[in-house]
Design a protein around this motif. Structure first.
Motif, mmCIF file in Angstrom:
data_model
loop_
_atom_site.group_PDB
_atom_site.id
_atom_site.type_symbol
_atom_site.label_atom_id
_atom_site.label_comp_id
_atom_site.label_asym_id
_atom_site.label_seq_id
_atom_site.Cartn_x
_atom_site.Cartn_y
_atom_site.Cartn_z
ATOM 1 N N GLY A 66 -5.524 12.898 -6.304
ATOM 2 C CA GLY A 66 -5.135 12.277 -5.033
ATOM 3 C C GLY A 66 -4.829 10.793 -5.217
ATOM 4 N N ASP A 67 -5.663 10.120 -6.000
ATOM 5 C CA ASP A 67 -5.434 8.693 -6.244
ATOM 6 C C ASP A 67 -4.149 8.464 -7.044
ATOM 7 O OD1 ASP A 67 -7.601 7.949 -4.786
ATOM 8 O OD2 ASP A 67 -8.911 7.528 -6.486
ATOM 9 N N HIS A 68 -3.865 9.362 -7.978
ATOM 10 C CA HIS A 68 -2.592 9.246 -8.709
ATOM 11 C C HIS A 68 -1.419 9.382 -7.737
ATOM 12 C CE1 HIS A 68 -4.562 10.482 -12.784
ATOM 13 N NE2 HIS A 68 -4.641 9.190 -12.560
ATOM 14 N N GLY B 53 0.818 -1.216 0.000
ATOM 15 C CA GLY B 53 0.000 0.000 0.000
ATOM 16 C C GLY B 53 0.847 1.257 0.000
ATOM 17 N N GLY B 54 0.194 2.392 0.225
ATOM 18 C CA GLY B 54 0.922 3.659 0.160
ATOM 19 C C GLY B 54 0.580 4.606 1.298
ATOM 20 N N GLY B 55 -0.228 4.137 2.240
ATOM 21 C CA GLY B 55 -0.737 4.991 3.311
ATOM 22 C C GLY B 55 0.339 5.719 4.102
ATOM 23 N N ASN B 56 1.478 5.095 4.286
ATOM 24 C CA ASN B 56 2.552 5.695 5.097
ATOM 25 C C ASN B 56 3.109 6.969 4.475
ATOM 26 O OD1 ASN B 56 3.481 3.899 3.027
ATOM 27 N ND2 ASN B 56 5.529 4.087 3.863
ATOM 28 N N GLY C 212 -0.711 0.116 -7.852
ATOM 29 C CA GLY C 212 -2.067 -0.445 -7.715
ATOM 30 C C GLY C 212 -2.559 -1.070 -8.999
ATOM 31 N N THR C 213 -3.823 -0.741 -9.356
ATOM 32 C CA THR C 213 -4.390 -1.262 -10.603
ATOM 33 C C THR C 213 -4.080 -0.310 -11.760
ATOM 34 O OG1 THR C 213 -6.435 -0.033 -10.294
ATOM 35 C CG2 THR C 213 -6.373 -2.247 -9.351
ATOM 36 N N GLY C 214 -3.527 0.862 -11.417
ATOM 37 C CA GLY C 214 -3.285 1.879 -12.440
ATOM 38 C C GLY C 214 -4.491 2.784 -12.636
ATOM 39 N N ASN C 215 -5.569 2.518 -11.898
ATOM 40 C CA ASN C 215 -6.796 3.314 -12.047
ATOM 41 C C ASN C 215 -7.188 3.976 -10.743
ATOM 42 O OD1 ASN C 215 -7.587 2.307 -14.796
ATOM 43 N ND2 ASN C 215 -7.541 0.389 -13.656
ATOM 44 N N PRO C 216 -7.705 5.223 -10.856
ATOM 45 C CA PRO C 216 -8.237 5.845 -9.641
ATOM 46 C C PRO C 216 -9.494 5.109 -9.196
ATOM 47 C CG PRO C 216 -8.762 7.172 -11.572
ATOM 48 C CD PRO C 216 -7.843 6.069 -12.040
ATOM 49 N N TYR C 217 -9.979 5.400 -8.015
ATOM 50 C CA TYR C 217 -11.181 4.802 -7.418
ATOM 51 C C TYR C 217 -10.997 3.334 -7.059
ATOM 52 C CZ TYR C 217 -13.317 9.116 -8.963
ATOM 53 O OH TYR C 217 -13.591 10.449 -9.155
ATOM 54 N N PHE C 218 -9.767 2.838 -7.099
ATOM 55 C CA PHE C 218 -9.526 1.474 -6.648
ATOM 56 C C PHE C 218 -8.576 1.515 -5.464
ATOM 57 C CE2 PHE C 218 -11.147 0.717 -10.873
ATOM 58 C CZ PHE C 218 -11.905 -0.428 -10.717
ATOM 59 N N THR C 219 -8.383 0.382 -4.837
ATOM 60 C CA THR C 219 -7.487 0.320 -3.680
ATOM 61 C C THR C 219 -6.359 -0.670 -3.969
ATOM 62 O OG1 THR C 219 -8.651 -1.551 -2.755
ATOM 63 C CG2 THR C 219 -9.429 0.639 -2.097
ATOM 64 N N THR C 220 -5.376 -0.659 -3.115
ATOM 65 C CA THR C 220 -4.298 -1.638 -3.279
ATOM 66 C C THR C 220 -4.787 -3.040 -2.892
ATOM 67 O OG1 THR C 220 -3.464 -0.910 -1.135
ATOM 68 C CG2 THR C 220 -2.327 -0.083 -3.070
ATOM 69 N N ASP C 221 -5.863 -3.121 -2.090
ATOM 70 C CA ASP C 221 -6.436 -4.447 -1.795
ATOM 71 C C ASP C 221 -7.023 -5.048 -3.075
ATOM 72 O OD1 ASP C 221 -5.739 -4.582 0.840
ATOM 73 O OD2 ASP C 221 -7.670 -3.880 1.611
HETATM 74 N N1 UDP Z 1 -4.898 3.777 -5.429
HETATM 75 C C1 UDP Z 1 -5.635 3.958 -6.596
HETATM 76 N N2 UDP Z 1 -5.824 2.877 -7.422
HETATM 77 C C2 UDP Z 1 -5.356 1.634 -7.140
HETATM 78 C C3 UDP Z 1 -4.625 1.456 -5.935
HETATM 79 C C4 UDP Z 1 -4.411 2.542 -5.106
HETATM 80 O O1 UDP Z 1 -6.075 5.049 -6.888
HETATM 81 O O2 UDP Z 1 -5.558 0.713 -7.945
HETATM 82 C C5 UDP Z 1 -4.605 4.954 -4.567
HETATM 83 C C6 UDP Z 1 -5.718 5.286 -3.591
HETATM 84 O O3 UDP Z 1 -5.792 6.680 -3.483
HETATM 85 C C7 UDP Z 1 -5.218 4.673 -2.279
HETATM 86 C C8 UDP Z 1 -3.716 4.925 -2.390
HETATM 87 O O4 UDP Z 1 -3.459 4.708 -3.789
HETATM 88 O O5 UDP Z 1 -5.795 5.308 -1.196
HETATM 89 C C9 UDP Z 1 -2.801 4.067 -1.537
HETATM 90 O O6 UDP Z 1 -3.238 2.794 -1.402
HETATM 91 P P1 UDP Z 1 -3.952 2.221 -0.040
HETATM 92 O O7 UDP Z 1 -4.621 3.328 0.689
HETATM 93 O O8 UDP Z 1 -4.797 1.090 -0.472
HETATM 94 O O9 UDP Z 1 -2.720 1.733 0.803
HETATM 95 P P2 UDP Z 1 -2.634 1.175 2.326
HETATM 96 O O10 UDP Z 1 -3.929 1.535 3.024
HETATM 97 O O11 UDP Z 1 -2.449 -0.311 2.252
HETATM 98 O O12 UDP Z 1 -1.449 1.840 2.907
#
Ligand code: UDP
Length: 238
Positions: free
Chosen positions: A73-75, A53-56, A134-143
């Motif tokens: 923001g998602d980018h 992920g990228g939260g840190n 991630g998936t390369g797309n906004p509105y998605f998550t790393t999960d």
């Molecule tokens: N993100 C995104 N598309 C994806 C994966 C991630 O736009 O396919 C963005 C999204 O803004 C997300 C951020 O990247 O909040 C970082 O990922 P995430 O919050 O899932 O990380 P973690 O919570 O595991 O640190």
């Protein structure tokens, strides 16, 4: 040699956990603990792919992201995952394990672009593949990226590393009587809105019958325990 229960897995590491006890950024203790645990399972012959992920990093720049639109923001979030992927690659390679980073957004000067067949080949050759952006797309998550790549790589499970030791019926931090599940179904997770992964990621796993193992990765040695089939954490299945 010990025989692993899982031969090919995708490990989803949290960006937030990488902070350790810092406010944001990358804690070298946590990243080397991850690297050590990853080497341990590679040494068992397990084929390992990783989404981090990228939260840190995102938290550290959250002041600067106020007022930024969702897509921008998602980018920024996706770029944060690339920074973490490179840091993790560096830590793992310091331990002598070959790795490749592949990104969903092309940046060929830094990493390979995501190419499914190439990634599979890396895995077959014993290289750890880290999927960034991630998936390369906004509105998605790393999960969701983790579920997607796990399915594409034909892994046997997605191992979701967290700071808690599994899935509970309610928040164990807030409620003393929270009960931990050993096994739970995808449908229960969705219907009860249990905090595991977002609904898109869970649905993708359900449709493709991909088991999810949720466990605490901050306790060193736990990644190997999961790989050996020890019943720690919670397994999500059909
Ligand atoms: N993100 C995104 N598309 C994806 C994966 C991630 O736009 O396919 C963005 C999204 O803004 C997300 C951020 O990247 O909040 C970082 O990922 P995430 O919050 O899932 O990380 P973690 O919570 O595991 O640190």
């Amino acid at each position: 040699m010990e025989k692993p229960f899982y031969k090919r897995v995708l490990l989803k590491l949290s960006g937030e956990a990488l902070m350790g006890d810092q406010e944001f950024g990358i804690s070298s203790d946590v990243i080397y603990s991850y690297a050590k645990q990853i080497k341990e399972i590679v040494d068992l012959g397990v084929e390992v792919s990783i989404v981090i992920g990228g939260g840190n990093i995102f938290r550290g720049i959250s002041g600067a992201t106020q007022g930024v639109d969702r897509v921008t923001g998602d980018h920024m979030g996706m770029l944060a995952t690339v920074i973490n992927s490179l840091a993790l690659q560096n830590a793992i390679e310091k331990l002598g394990v070959p790795t490749r980073v592949q990104t969903a957004i092309e940046m060929p000067k830094i990493a390979e672009p995501f190419i499914k067949r190439k990634a599979q080949r890396h895995l077959e050759k014993g290289r750890v593949v880290i999927f960034g952006a991630g998936t390369g797309n906004p509105y998605f998550t790393t999960d969701t990226a983790a579920a997607l790549r796990a399915i594409e790589m034909n892994t046997e499970a997605v191992l979701k590393a967290t700071k808690v030791d599994g899935i509970y019926d309610k928040d164990p931090v807030k409620y003393a009587d929270a009960v931990k599940y050993n096994v739970v179904t995808y449908t229960e997770v969705l219907n009860k809105d249990l905090k595991v992964m977002d609904a898109t990621a869970i649905s993708l796993c359900r449709e493709n019958k991909l088991p999810i193992v949720v466990f605490n990765s901050l306790e060193e040695g736990n990644i190997k325990k999961v790989i050996m089939g020890e019943k720690i954490g919670t397994v999500v299945v059909a």
